[in-house]
Enzyme design. Sequence first.
Site, PDB file in Angstrom:
ATOM      1  CE  LYS A  68      -2.209  -1.492   3.688  1.00 40.21           C
ATOM      2  NZ  LYS A  68      -1.752  -2.896   3.818  1.00 40.21           N
ATOM      3  CB  THR A  69       3.756   2.413   1.941  1.00 43.04           C
ATOM      4  OG1 THR A  69       3.190   1.602   3.153  1.00 43.04           O
ATOM      5  CG2 THR A  69       4.452   3.314   2.510  1.00 43.04           C
ATOM      6  CG  ASP A 113       0.416   2.699   7.020  1.00 42.41           C
ATOM      7  OD1 ASP A 113      -0.545   1.934   6.502  1.00 42.41           O
ATOM      8  OD2 ASP A 113       1.540   2.146   7.279  1.00 42.41           O
ATOM      9  CB  THR A 162      -4.896  -4.074   7.983  1.00 46.38           C
ATOM     10  OG1 THR A 162      -4.781  -3.376   9.214  1.00 46.38           O
ATOM     11  CG2 THR A 162      -3.349  -3.787   7.522  1.00 46.38           C
ATOM     12  NE  ARG A 221       6.350  -4.576   4.815  1.00 50.36           N
ATOM     13  CZ  ARG A 221       5.260  -4.035   5.193  1.00 50.36           C
ATOM     14  NH1 ARG A 221       4.406  -4.660   6.100  1.00 50.36           N
ATOM     15  NH2 ARG A 221       4.891  -2.947   4.719  1.00 50.36           N
TER      16      ARG A 221
END
Length: 348
Positions: A68-69, A113, A162, A221
């Site tokens: 997302k980032t 975030d 999330t 990740r």
Amino acid sequence: MTEDRLNTTGYNQQEDEDIELKLRPAHFGEYIGQEKIKENMKVFVQAALGRGETLDHVLLYGQPGLGKTTLSGIIASAMNARLRVTAGPAIERPGDMAAILNDLNEGDFLFIDEIHRLNRNIEEILYPAMEDFVLDIVIGKGPGARSIRLDLPRFTLVGATTRIGLLTAPLRDRFGVVHHLEPYRVAELATIVTRSAKVLDVGMTPEGAEEIARRARGTPRIANRLLKRVRDFAQVRYDGIITQEVAKSSLDMLEIDPMGLDSVDKKILLAIIEKFGGGPVGLDTLSASIDEEAGTLEDVAEPYLLQLGLIQRTPRGRVVTRLGYSHLGLTPPALAFAADEQLTLPLS
Ligand code: ADE
């Protein structure tokens, strides 16, 4: 959060973060997967640039580690915009939010975030800011209090979460673009780790890449973290090249099993089976019994166990499925599955 689960062996976290930045794709062309989102975003970016306008506010949701980032950085850079990054829990008072907004320039991107963790009174500052690009500030207290309105530059808010279910409706409704990031396919993850191996200058066979990808629980990740750990094994115990054999034995050493389950996932399955007769058991009870945070279980471990069909959610709690038992090499108790339909009731 538990995205750091692999870091419990004393690895240098700063080094990990530096590498993570290096591996982060900078343009749409380098970003693998999430094809629909990319195609949509490219159109919105091109349209906004063509009209000379800022991009509409964007909400990205999905499990931790799906990018997302990274994606918001790519979108900001495609808009030639500066990206300001913050997180819900870091904004403690309404004044903090007002200061962040007041500091923005025309066209900036503000990335928040874990936006579901903003307090309600802070969230309320965002409503007029997002909708009308104004900041309402209350001066004074009690009957003498008055409100002044400051104009803000036009900016784009990118919210990431999330937990879309925890977002209030007024906040959710103020995003013009909402995208759900899905877990990645093994082939996509294999492409991602192959690219990462090139960036890190480590030799890897396609089978080695696939072995890492299969155990990365759908998450870039995690795939990149596994790659870094396997690289260490390859360097110290082997000849530096990541083959399937090297990947397999290294990941076994790290207690990441062939389906990508780690020791926490196993602990969850075993606790449900051994302490709660296979379930059902509520999340809080389960979390207390294994000393893991309930939020961690819900955000990270549970989605993957559900996705693999190793557990199910029922109105009375979590249960281990037949597949869950057999994955651990255990035989399910005969009676527990006599009425299988009991397991398929949706969570109310
Ligand atoms: N690294 C992390 N996420 C990625 C992605 N989606 N594509 C390429 N590299 C990545």
